[in-house]
Design an enzyme around this catalytic site. Structure first.
Site, PDB file in Angstrom:
ATOM      1  N   ASP A   1      -1.888  -3.025   6.557  1.00 20.23           N
ATOM      2  CA  ASP A   1      -2.097  -2.835   7.984  1.00 20.23           C
ATOM      3  C   ASP A   1      -3.537  -2.497   8.346  1.00 20.23           C
ATOM      4  O   ASP A   1      -3.820  -2.152   9.492  1.00 20.23           O
ATOM      5  CB  ASP A   1      -1.181  -1.728   8.512  1.00 20.23           C
ATOM      6  CG  ASP A   1      -1.433  -0.393   7.818  1.00 20.23           C
ATOM      7  OD1 ASP A   1      -2.268  -0.357   6.891  1.00 20.23           O
ATOM      8  OD2 ASP A   1      -0.801   0.608   8.197  1.00 20.23           O
TER       9      ASP A   1
ATOM     10  N   ASP B   1       0.852  -1.170   0.000  1.00 19.20           N
ATOM     11  CA  ASP B   1       0.000   0.000   0.000  1.00 19.20           C
ATOM     12  C   ASP B   1       0.892   1.224   0.000  1.00 19.20           C
ATOM     13  O   ASP B   1       2.059   1.175   0.370  1.00 19.20           O
ATOM     14  CB  ASP B   1      -0.905  -0.005   1.231  1.00 19.20           C
ATOM     15  CG  ASP B   1      -2.010   1.033   1.137  1.00 19.20           C
ATOM     16  OD1 ASP B   1      -2.153   1.641   0.065  1.00 19.20           O
ATOM     17  OD2 ASP B   1      -2.714   1.234   2.136  1.00 19.20           O
TER      18      ASP B   1
ATOM     19  N   ASN C   1      24.969 -44.427  10.030  1.00 17.08           N
ATOM     20  CA  ASN C   1      23.878 -43.500   9.755  1.00 17.08           C
ATOM     21  C   ASN C   1      23.752 -42.449  10.858  1.00 17.08           C
ATOM     22  O   ASN C   1      23.496 -41.263  10.586  1.00 17.08           O
ATOM     23  CB  ASN C   1      22.574 -44.292   9.614  1.00 17.08           C
ATOM     24  CG  ASN C   1      21.496 -43.497   8.902  1.00 17.08           C
ATOM     25  OD1 ASN C   1      21.782 -42.830   7.919  1.00 17.08           O
ATOM     26  ND2 ASN C   1      20.277 -43.581   9.392  1.00 17.08           N
TER      27      ASN C   1
ATOM     28  N   ASP D   1      -7.152  -4.690   4.127  1.00 20.50           N
ATOM     29  CA  ASP D   1      -6.059  -5.504   3.594  1.00 20.50           C
ATOM     30  C   ASP D   1      -6.149  -6.969   4.015  1.00 20.50           C
ATOM     31  O   ASP D   1      -5.343  -7.788   3.562  1.00 20.50           O
ATOM     32  CB  ASP D   1      -4.708  -4.943   4.057  1.00 20.50           C
ATOM     33  CG  ASP D   1      -4.453  -3.548   3.550  1.00 20.50           C
ATOM     34  OD1 ASP D   1      -4.798  -3.278   2.387  1.00 20.50           O
ATOM     35  OD2 ASP D   1      -3.933  -2.714   4.309  1.00 20.50           O
TER      36      ASP D   1
END
Length: 945
Positions: free
Chosen positions: A687, A403, A780, A691
Site C-alpha cells: 500500500d 508486507d 452451431n 511497494d
C-alpha cells in the site's frame, strides 16, 4: 449414498488418494492451533512456462542504479567543499542565469511519469483477440457469400465480448500515476544575483524548476525536491516512509562523513527526493533531479518487467493451431464438394460454414463473461477489480508476498509489560511512565496513547489530579527521550518519591536512559543503590532479548529536583537530565490481526505460500510471523541479500519466508526471482510508494483503499478493507473463473475438432455434404447459445484447493485423447444411418441431414457434462441448474425442429422413433467410452481440467 465399487475406476477422485502428503506442509504455514511444530521446506512447481525469458540477476543492481548509488556514496563520503566542486556550484548558490541554463539542459525536475493506457488503447486491446479477428473475417466471408444471418450473429458476438471487457477495465482504471504530487510544494532556494557585487537572495521556486547545484532551505513539513547533500542541520528528523513504507523516522545530520558500509537509505548526510522533514531545519545542496534521483531510478523499471500472460499466450497459440487446421480441412472439404457437385459458390459457402463450426465463437464472450461475473462477485466481497485478467491470475497464484505492517498487524502500539531492572512487573514503573505520558503535551506519539490505554483498561488509579506539571523538555531525535517536571504534595508515608516536592520523570530509548542514570531503584527492597556496570549490562541484555522477541523497549528514570533549580532556571536541560535513578522499562508490541492467522492457514490449504517482504527490522518481523503461524526457520535481510551472487540470491529467495529491511528495488528483485527462476505465479499486497515496483511486476498486484494513490494506480485489485480473508475469497473466485473458462476451451475445441473431422470423413465417404451450410450454421448457433451459461456452472471443491495454471502441452494432449471420441460417435451415427436405414445416395440426403443434425447437436450439447468433472456425470456429479436447463432446452429444440415448420424450411424430415432409441444407446456408449478415456488420461497426466 455410497458409490458402487463398479465405479471406482471411473471415479475422478481416486488418484488424489494415492499420495499421503499434506499439501499444507508444503506452504510454510503452521496450523493456527499448533505453532510449535515446524514443517519441511518442500515446494512443488505448478507451472510450466511457454517461453524461457532472460533470467534476471536478482542480486545485482541495474546500470542506472549503480550510477545513482556511486554518485550518492561519493557525495556522502566527501567534505562539503568537495561536494560543491562535484556539482559545479558555490556556497552562495547558483545565479539565475546558470539555473535557467541547467534547467534547459536537465529538463523539468519531475519523477518518472507513468500513465495508464488511454481509452482507445484499452478498446484496441479488448478488440484485438485472435478469435475476434477470425470471427470478423468469417463474418465478412459470410456476407460475401450472401449468408447474412450468420455474418450478423458473429458480429454481435464480437461486439458483446469487446464491450464487456472494455467497460470493466475502462471503468476501473485511473488516469495516470501521481508521483508528482509528492513534490508539488514551492521550495525555498538560495540564488545569487548582481553583475559586480553578487547578493545572496532567498526565493521561492517551483519544484519543477529545481536544478542540480541549487541550495535549498527546509523546515518541518517540507518535501525534498531532489536528492540532497546536507550542508547544515539542526535537530533534523526525516520521514522516509515514501521509500521504505515504514512509519518510523530517521535522524539526519550534515556534520558527518559516511563510508561505503552504510546502507544507502541509512546515510545520515543524504536526503532523498520525496522524503519529508518531520522536525528540525537546515540547508542542503541539490545533487540530483528528475530521472537521476534515487526515487526516479527506483521507478525506471515500471512496466518493463511485467510477466507475460500465459493464459492469453496459450489461447493465441490455440487460435493459430485452429487457423492452420481450418485452412487444411476447409480446403479439403471445399475441393471435395466442388469435384462432387461442380458448384463453386455452394462449396465455398459450405467451407465457410465448416470454418465457423471449427471456431470457438463464444470464447471471447465466455472468457469475458466469466471474468466480469467474478469481478461482480469480488465487488460484493469488498474488492475492486481493475484488471479482469487479475481474477484468473488469482486462481493460478501460488505465492503471496505481503508486507507486515497493517496487513499481518494492526499497525498500532499496544503496551505489553512494565518491568523493573530484574525483569519483574512493578506498578511503580508503570506509574511514572503513565505520569510522563499523561503530562507530556508536545509531539504526542502512539506509545503515549498505548501507556494511557493500558492504565485505564487495567483499572489502575494513579490520580494524576494530585500532580502538577511545572515544565517539559520535549523529545528530539538527538536526545531520544522526553522529560516532564512535576510537583506533588508532600506525603512521605505514602511513597518516598511523592515526598519529593519536585522531580523530573524521563522516558526514552533504553541506551539513552541508562547513560543518564547513576543510581538504580531496588523496588522490592525500597532501596536506591549505585548503578553499577553489571547492572547496566544486565539491563542492556534484557532489552536485547526483548527486542529480539519483537518488542519495542523504552526506559524510565526519575530524579529529585531542588525547588530553586526549577524556579531559577539556571541549570541547563543536560544538568536536569543527569544523575538520575533508573526505575525500569516498558515494552510495546504491534499486535497481529486476529484474522491474519486463520486467513494464512486458509491460503495454505489452497496451496498459496506466504512470504513476508518488509522494510522493518528482522526481529520484529520474525516475532509477528511466529504469532500468525508463518514459519521463520529461513529468514534474511536486505543488506545480506546485497552480498549474494546471482545463483545464491535465487536459492535464498526461494527458501526464505521472511525477508526484512528490504528496499523497494530489493522487493522488486525478490518478486522477479520467484517468477523467472522459481516459475511461480506471484501476488503482491502493498500500500506504499515503496511497494509500487513490486506491485507493477507481480502477476497480481493488490493494494488497499487506504493506500497511497501510486500503489492503487499500479494495483490490479484494490481491497476496501485490509483483511487477508478477502484474498482467500478472491483466490476461490479466481479458480472458479479459471475452471469454467477451461471447461469451455477444452469442450469447444474437442467438440469442434471432432465434428469437423467427422464432416471431412463423411464428405469423402458419402460424396455429398452431410449438412447444408444453413443446417450447419443453425446447429452451431444452437450449440453456442447453450454454452452461454457455462460461467454460472459450479466447480468441484477439490479443484479450488490447489493453484491452477494453463499448460501449453496439456491442451494438445487433451485434444488428441478426447477429440477422437467425438469423431467415433459421429462415425457410429454415419454407419448406422448408412447401413441400417440404407441412406446410400444423394436422394437420401434429407434423411441423413436430419439424423446427423440431431446427433451432432446433442453430442456437442452433452459433452459439457463429460468434460466439466473428473467424476461420473449425472451419477457422482451433477452440473448447476443453469447448465442443466440449458442442456434440456437446446436438446429439446434440436429434436423438435424436424417436427415444426422451421424444419420444413431447413429441408429436414421426421425421423423414426427407432433412431432416437439408437441415440440413447449411442450416448450411453459415448459417456462410457469417454469416462474410460478420462480415467486413463488422469492416471497418466494426474489432472483433468
Amino acid at each position: 449414498m455410497a458409490t458402487p465399487r463398479f465405479f471406482n475406476f471411473f471415479n475422478g477422485n481416486s488418484h488424489q488418494n494415492t499420495s499421503s502428503s499434506n499439501p499444507i506442509r508444503e506452504h510454510l504455514v503452521t496450523r493456527p492451533d499448533d505453532l510449535k511444530h515446524g514443517f519441511a521446506n518442500s515446494v512443488s512447481v505448478f507451472l510450466q512456462r511457454f517461453m524461457s525469458g532472460k533470467k534476471i540477476d536478482g542480486g545485482s543492481r541495474t546500470e542506472e542504479e549503480e550510477k545513482v548509488y556511486s554518485w550518492l556514496y561519493a557525495l556522502a563520503k566527501s567534505d562539503k567543499d568537495l561536494v560543491f566542486e562535484y556539482v559545479r556550484s558555490t556556497e552562495r548558490g547558483l545565479s539565475f542565469t546558470e539555473a535557467e541554463r541547467r534547467l534547459k539542459e536537465n529538463g523539468p525536475n519531475v519523477p518518472v511519469e507513468y500513465r495508464f493506457p488511454s481509452w482507445w488503447h484499452l478498446l484496441w486491446t479488448a478488440f484485438f483477440h485472435p478469435f475476434n479477428i477470425i470471427l470478423i473475417v468469417l463474418s465478412a466471408l459470410s456476407y460475401l457469400a450472401s449468408d447474412n444471418p450468420n455474418g450478423c450473429i458473429m458480429l454481435v458476438l464480437v461486439f458483446i465480448s469487446v464491450s464487456l471487457r472494455f467497460y470493466q477495465e475502462y471503468g476501473s482504471s485511473k488516469a495516470a500515476m501521481k508521483l508528482s504530487e509528492l513534490v508539488r510544494c514551492p521550495v525555498k532556494v538560495q540564488r545569487c544575483a548582481g553583475r559586480v557585487v553578487q547578493t545572496e537572495l532567498i526565493v521561492q521556486v517551483d519544484q519543477r524548476d529545481i536544478v542540480p547545484g541549487d541550495i535549498i532551505i527546509f523546515e518541518p513539513g517540507d518535501l525534498f525536491p531532489g536528492d540532497v547533500r546536507l550542508l547544515t542541520s539542526k535537530h533534523l528528523v526525516v520521514s522516509q516512509s515514501s521509500l521504505t513504507g515504514e512509519s518510523g523516522v530517521t535522524e539526519k545530520t550534515a556534520d558527518i562523513k559516511e563510508d561505503q558500509s552504510t546502507p544507502l537509505l541509512d546515510l545520515k548526510n543524504i536526503c532523498f527526493m520525496g522524503t519529508s522533514v518531520v522536525s528540525g531545519c537546515g540547508t542542503g545542496l541539490i545533487v540530483s533531479t528528475g530521472p537521476k534521483t534515487y526515487m526516479s531510478t527506483m521507478f525506471s523499471n515500471i512496466g518493463k518487467q511485467k510477466p507475460p500472460d500465459y493464459f492469453e499466450k496459450g489461447v493465441r497459440r490455440i487460435s493459430y493451431v485452429l487457423i492452420a487446421v481450418m485452412l487444411v480441412v476447409v480446403t479439403a472439404i471445399v475441393l471435395t464438394c466442388y469435384f462432387t457437385s461442380y458448384d463453386l459458390s455452394q462449396s465455398i459457402l459450405f467451407g465457410i460454414s465448416v470454418a465457423c463450426a471449427l471456431t470457438p465463437q463464444m470464447l471471447p464472450l465466455i472468457v469475458n463473461t466469466s471474468l466480469a461475473k467474478g469481478a461482480l462477485a469480488m465487488a460484493r466481497d469488498r474488492c475492486i477489480v481493475k484488471s479482469l485478467t487479475a481474477i484468473r491470475d488469482m486462481g493460478s497464484m501460488d505465492i503471496l508476498c505481503i508486507d507486515k505492517t497493517g496487513t499481518l498487524t494492526m499497525n498500532r502500539a499496544v503496551m505489553v509489560n512494565h518491568l523493573d531492572s530484574w525483569g519483574l512487573p512493578k506498578e511503580k514503573v508503570l506509574r511514572f511512565a503513565f505520569l510522563n505520558a499523561y503530562f507530556k503535551t508536545e509531539q504526542k506519539y502512539p506509545l503515549d496513547d498505548a501507556i494511557l490505554a493500558y492504565v485505564y483498561t487495567n483499572g489502575y488509579r494513579f490520580q494524576p489530579s494530585k500532580w502538577k506539571k511545572i515544565d517539559e523538555i520535549p523529545f528530539d531525535f538527538t536526545r531520544r527521550r522526553v522529560s516532564v517536571i512535576l510537583e506533588t504534595e508532600s506525603n512521605p508515608k505514602e511513597d518516598s518519591y511523592q515526598s519529593l516536592e519536585r522531580f523530573v520523570v524521563t522516558k526514552g530509548a533504553l541506551e539513552e536512559i541508562i547513560n543518564l542514570c547513576c543510581f538504580i531503584d531496588h523496588i522490592d527492597q525500597d532501596a536506591i543503590t549505585t548503578f553499577s556496570l553489571e547492572d547496566q549490562q544486565r539491563i542492556l541484555n534484557m532489552g536485547e532479548e526483548l527486542s529480539y522477541e519483537g518488542l519495542r523497549v523504552i526506559g524510565v528514570a526519575v530524579k529529585r529536583l531542588q525547588r530553586k533549580t526549577s524556579e531559577g532556571s539556571i541549570d541547563s536541560d543536560e544538568a536536569i537530565e543527569s544523575e538520575m535513578i533508573f526505575l525500569g522499562l516498558v515494552t510495546f508490541f504491534d499486535p497481529p490481526k486476529d484474522s491474519a492467522k486463520q486467513a494464512l492457514w486458509r491460503l495454505a490449504e489452497k496451496g498459496v505460500k506466504a512470504k513476508v517482504l518488509t522494510g522493518d527490522s528482522l526481529s520484529l518481523a520474525v516475532k509477528v510471523c511466529q504469532e500468525v503461524g508463518i514459519r521463520t526457520t529461513h529468514v534474511i535481510t536486505g543488506p545480506d541479500l546485497e552480498l549474494l551472487d546471482q545463483d545464491l540470491f535465487h536459492e535464498t529467495v526461494k527458501g526464505a519466508t521472511v525477508l526484512a529491511r528490504l528496499t523497494p528495488t530489493q522487493k522488486l528483485r525478490v518478486v522477479q526471482s520467484l517468477q523467472m527462476v522459481g516459475n511461480h505465479v506471484v501476488g503482491f499486497l502493498g500500500d506504499g510508494i515503496n511497494d509500487s515496483l513490486a506491485l507493477d511486476a507481480a502477476n497480481v498486484g493488490i493494494s488497499v483503499d487506504s493506500g497511497v494513490s501510486v500503489a492503487k494506480d499500479f494495483a490490479d485489485i484494490i481491497l476496501l478493507e485490509k483483511d487477508l480473508n478477502v484474498l482467500v475469497a478472491g483466490v476461490e473466485r479466481g479458480r472458479l473463473t479459471f475452471a469454467n473458462t477451461m471447461k469451455y476451451i477444452k469442450m469447444s475445441v474437442i467438440a469442434n475438432v471432432g465434428s469437423v473431422l467427422s464432416i471431412l470423413i463423411a464428405t469423402l465417404f458419402l460424396r455429398y455434404e452431410p449438412l447444408t451450410p444453413r443446417q450447419l450454421i443453425t446447429q452451431n448457433f444452437l450449440y453456442n447459445f447453450g454454452q452461454i451459461v457455462i460461467p454460472w456452472d459450479k466447480v468441484e471443491e477439490d479443484y479450488v484447493k490447489t493453484p491452477q495454471s494453463f499448460s501449453r502441452k496439456g491442451l494438445p494432449m487433451f485434444i488428441l485423447w478426447n477429440a477422437p471420441v467425438c469423431t467415433l460417435c459421429d462415425l457410429a451415427t454415419l454407419l448406422f444411418v448408412y447401413f441400417y436405414y440404407r441412406a446410400y445416395t444423394s436422394n437420401d440426403a434429407r434423411f441423413f441431414h436430419s439424423a446427423w443434425f440431431i446427433e451432432g447437436l446433442l453430442m456437442q450439447t452433452l459433452i459439457i457434462h463429460l468434460i466439466r468433472t473428473e467424476k461420473i456425470p449425472f451419477i457422482q456429479e451433477v452440473a448447476s441448474w443453469p447448465v442443466i436447463c440449458s442442456t434440456v432446452i437446446v436438446s429439446a429444440i434440436g429434436i423438435a425442429i424436424p417436427f415444426t415448420p422451421i424444419g420444413k424450411v431447413m429441408d429436414f424430415v421426421r425421423l423414426p422413433f427407432s433412431y432416437y432409441g439408437f441415440l440413447v444407446v449411442l450416448f450411453i456408449g459415448y459417456f462410457s467410452v469417454g469416462q474410460v478415456v478420462k480415467r486413463i488420461y488422469i492416471l497418466i497426466y494426474h489432472k483433468w481440467l
